[in-house]
Scaffold this motif. Structure first.
Motif, PDB file in Angstrom:
ATOM      1  N   TYR A  37       0.836  -1.212  -0.074  1.00  0.00           N
ATOM      2  CA  TYR A  37       0.008  -0.051  -0.136  1.00  0.00           C
ATOM      3  C   TYR A  37       0.967   1.138   0.005  1.00  0.00           C
ATOM      4  N   GLY A  38       1.921   1.330   0.683  1.00  0.00           N
ATOM      5  CA  GLY A  38       2.708   2.322   0.800  1.00  0.00           C
ATOM      6  C   GLY A  38       3.393   2.525  -0.436  1.00  0.00           C
ATOM      7  N   VAL A  39       3.959   1.581  -1.108  1.00  0.00           N
ATOM      8  CA  VAL A  39       4.793   1.675  -2.302  1.00  0.00           C
ATOM      9  C   VAL A  39       3.757   2.321  -3.452  1.00  0.00           C
ATOM     10  N   LEU A  40       2.517   1.774  -3.394  1.00  0.00           N
ATOM     11  CA  LEU A  40       1.395   2.343  -4.357  1.00  0.00           C
ATOM     12  C   LEU A  40       1.114   3.619  -4.294  1.00  0.00           C
ATOM     13  N   ALA A  41       0.945   4.198  -3.093  1.00  0.00           N
ATOM     14  CA  ALA A  41       0.470   5.542  -2.671  1.00  0.00           C
ATOM     15  C   ALA A  41       1.627   6.349  -3.035  1.00  0.00           C
ATOM     16  N   LEU A  42       3.287   5.842  -3.021  1.00  0.00           N
ATOM     17  CA  LEU A  42       4.040   6.814  -3.397  1.00  0.00           C
ATOM     18  C   LEU A  42       4.175   7.055  -4.762  1.00  0.00           C
ATOM     19  N   ILE A  43       3.872   6.091  -5.466  1.00  0.00           N
ATOM     20  CA  ILE A  43       3.872   5.958  -7.030  1.00  0.00           C
ATOM     21  C   ILE A  43       2.855   6.717  -7.664  1.00  0.00           C
ATOM     22  N   MET A  44       1.767   6.527  -7.020  1.00  0.00           N
ATOM     23  CA  MET A  44       0.613   7.391  -7.386  1.00  0.00           C
ATOM     24  C   MET A  44       0.763   8.962  -7.353  1.00  0.00           C
ATOM     25  N   ALA A  45       1.421   9.134  -5.692  1.00  0.00           N
ATOM     26  CA  ALA A  45       1.365  10.688  -5.535  1.00  0.00           C
ATOM     27  C   ALA A  45       2.587  11.307  -6.337  1.00  0.00           C
ATOM     28  N   LEU A  46       3.734  10.953  -6.163  1.00  0.00           N
ATOM     29  CA  LEU A  46       4.674  11.352  -7.195  1.00  0.00           C
ATOM     30  C   LEU A  46       4.346  11.491  -8.731  1.00  0.00           C
ATOM     31  N   GLY A  47       3.854  10.213  -9.292  1.00  0.00           N
ATOM     32  CA  GLY A  47       3.560  10.205 -10.578  1.00  0.00           C
ATOM     33  C   GLY A  47       2.566  11.190 -10.981  1.00  0.00           C
ATOM     34  N   LEU A  48       1.533  11.351 -10.004  1.00  0.00           N
ATOM     35  CA  LEU A  48       0.446  12.656 -10.428  1.00  0.00           C
ATOM     36  C   LEU A  48       1.144  13.808 -10.465  1.00  0.00           C
ATOM     37  N   GLN A  49       2.126  14.057  -9.284  1.00  0.00           N
ATOM     38  CA  GLN A  49       2.707  15.596  -9.489  1.00  0.00           C
ATOM     39  C   GLN A  49       3.633  15.669 -10.489  1.00  0.00           C
ATOM     40  N   ALA A  50       4.481  14.748 -10.902  1.00  0.00           N
ATOM     41  CA  ALA A  50       5.251  14.875 -12.180  1.00  0.00           C
ATOM     42  C   ALA A  50       4.572  14.984 -13.393  1.00  0.00           C
ATOM     43  N   THR A  51       3.340  14.438 -13.293  1.00  0.00           N
ATOM     44  CA  THR A  51       2.592  14.554 -14.650  1.00  0.00           C
ATOM     45  C   THR A  51       2.017  15.784 -14.699  1.00  0.00           C
ATOM     46  N   CYS A  52       1.380  16.377 -13.737  1.00  0.00           N
ATOM     47  CA  CYS A  52       0.688  17.384 -13.609  1.00  0.00           C
ATOM     48  C   CYS A  52       1.644  18.745 -14.063  1.00  0.00           C
ATOM     49  N   LEU A  53       2.970  18.629 -13.250  1.00  0.00           N
ATOM     50  CA  LEU A  53       4.045  19.634 -13.560  1.00  0.00           C
ATOM     51  C   LEU A  53       4.448  19.801 -15.029  1.00  0.00           C
ATOM     52  N   ALA A  54       4.612  18.574 -15.648  1.00  0.00           N
ATOM     53  CA  ALA A  54       4.980  18.258 -16.962  1.00  0.00           C
ATOM     54  C   ALA A  54       4.018  18.870 -18.082  1.00  0.00           C
ATOM     55  N   LEU A  55       2.659  18.905 -17.628  1.00  0.00           N
ATOM     56  CA  LEU A  55       1.758  19.239 -18.493  1.00  0.00           C
ATOM     57  C   LEU A  55       1.393  20.893 -18.570  1.00  0.00           C
ATOM     58  N   LEU A  56       1.994  21.331 -17.451  1.00  0.00           N
ATOM     59  CA  LEU A  56       1.746  22.973 -17.379  1.00  0.00           C
ATOM     60  C   LEU A  56       2.634  23.757 -18.115  1.00  0.00           C
ATOM     61  N   PRO A  57       2.501  24.956 -18.551  1.00  0.00           N
ATOM     62  CA  PRO A  57       3.366  25.839 -19.140  1.00  0.00           C
ATOM     63  C   PRO A  57       4.330  25.995 -17.992  1.00  0.00           C
ATOM     64  N   LEU A  58       5.679  26.467 -18.259  1.00  0.00           N
ATOM     65  CA  LEU A  58       6.651  26.526 -17.073  1.00  0.00           C
ATOM     66  C   LEU A  58       6.256  27.486 -16.017  1.00  0.00           C
ATOM     67  N   SER A  59       5.727  28.825 -16.366  1.00  0.00           N
ATOM     68  CA  SER A  59       5.339  29.680 -15.431  1.00  0.00           C
ATOM     69  C   SER A  59       4.408  29.203 -14.513  1.00  0.00           C
ATOM     70  N   TRP A  60       3.332  28.573 -15.389  1.00  0.00           N
ATOM     71  CA  TRP A  60       2.286  27.974 -14.461  1.00  0.00           C
ATOM     72  C   TRP A  60       2.888  26.959 -13.483  1.00  0.00           C
ATOM     73  N   ALA A  61       3.670  25.932 -13.813  1.00  0.00           N
ATOM     74  CA  ALA A  61       4.230  25.213 -13.101  1.00  0.00           C
ATOM     75  C   ALA A  61       4.851  25.728 -11.826  1.00  0.00           C
ATOM     76  N   MET A  62       5.608  26.708 -12.108  1.00  0.00           N
ATOM     77  CA  MET A  62       6.335  27.719 -11.107  1.00  0.00           C
ATOM     78  C   MET A  62       5.470  27.845 -10.267  1.00  0.00           C
ATOM     79  N   GLY A  63       4.289  28.650 -10.564  1.00  0.00           N
ATOM     80  CA  GLY A  63       3.506  28.965  -9.547  1.00  0.00           C
ATOM     81  C   GLY A  63       2.480  28.110  -8.815  1.00  0.00           C
ATOM     82  N   ALA A  64       2.299  26.873  -9.567  1.00  0.00           N
ATOM     83  CA  ALA A  64       1.692  25.924  -8.989  1.00  0.00           C
ATOM     84  C   ALA A  64       2.416  25.251  -7.748  1.00  0.00           C
TER      85      ALA A  64
END
Length: 256
Positions: A116-143
């Motif tokens: 459960y811990g491994v899956l939680a970390l993969i999901m959380a960090l994966g979602l964070q990385a995906t979201c930041l990669a999808l945003l324009p740079l300035s938006w990602a910085m503000g986020a």
């Protein structure tokens, strides 16, 4: 002068608690100063968010955005000692594997990580990385600025509800009402984070969605974990920070 020394020591203690940034002898501990450090969580989170935004900008000068995002997350994990992510993993294992409150707390004390811990970390960090990669740079910085400030502020607000369980743990002595000073400092941190996001081009609507999702996700998590173990631990509060930060980034992406 004594009051300024107290404030400087409280900030140093808060920074020492939430990160691995060396503060030297500035973190002069007393029980009274320790009890007041949640007042500064939001502002420390704001500072960490500004550092994360600067790291992302610097990384983007050399690497493609997905690589810069992963490196930024890695450096921030090193800077914070993965404190909250460790809490997320332990809390996920405890909530997922503990049939009783006692068993859940026992699992959370175990230093080993489960599925459960491994899956939680993969999901959380994966979602964070995906979201930041999808945003324009300035938006990602503000986020990043917004997510770090809001998630630490949520930890302070949760501690202020006085539901910490362990007589000896990371949050021992911190579970006191924030008071007028704490609310003022936390509010100032959130306003500054919103102002920083706006300066970096984030639409107000995107930030409002992010704040709503961050608050709602962390509130649901805290309600579920408190129902399970009848209170908070350092692990469940750390998990709340990661959940809040991840939901905040998702909220910004939802506006694209």
């Amino acid at each position: 002068m004594p009051r300024l020394r107290d404030m400087a020591a409280e900030i140093a203690l808060a920074l020492q608690f939430l990160s691995r940034i060396p503060v030297g002898g500035a973190a002069r501990y007393t029980p009274e100063r320790w009890a007041r450090i949640p007042c500064w969580f939001g502002l420390v989170g704001l500072g960490l968010g500004l550092v994360a935004a600067a790291l992302l900008w610097a990384g983007m000068q050399v690497f493609p955005q997905p690589v810069a995002v992963v490196l930024t997350l890695l450096l921030m994990l090193l800077m914070t000692g993965a404190l909250h992510e460790d809490g997320l993993a332990d809390a996920a294992d405890g909530m997922g594997g503990g049939r009783t409150p006692e068993r859940a707390l026992e699992i959370m004390r175990d230093s080993r990580i489960g599925s459960y811990g491994v899956l939680a970390l993969i999901m959380a960090l994966g979602l964070q990385a995906t979201c930041l990669a999808l945003l324009p740079l300035s938006w990602a910085m503000g986020a990043l600025v917004l997510a770090h400030a809001v998630s630490r502020a949520i930890m302070a607000l949760a501690l202020g509800q006085g539901r910490y369980l362990r007589p000896r743990g990371a949050g021992t002595g911190l579970d006191r009402p924030l008071g007028a000073r704490g609310w003022t400092l936390t509010g100032a941190a959130l306003l500054a984070a919103i102002g920083g996001g706006f300066a970096l081009g984030l639409p107000i609507a995107a930030m409002l969605i992010a704040l709503f999702l961050s608050s709602a996700a962390s509130a649901i998590w805290l309600r579920l974990s408190r129902r399970k173990i009848s209170g908070d631990t350092g692990d469940t509060l750390g998990a709340a920070q990661v959940i809040a930060a991840t939901a905040c980034l998702i909220g910004v992406v939802a506006w694209i």
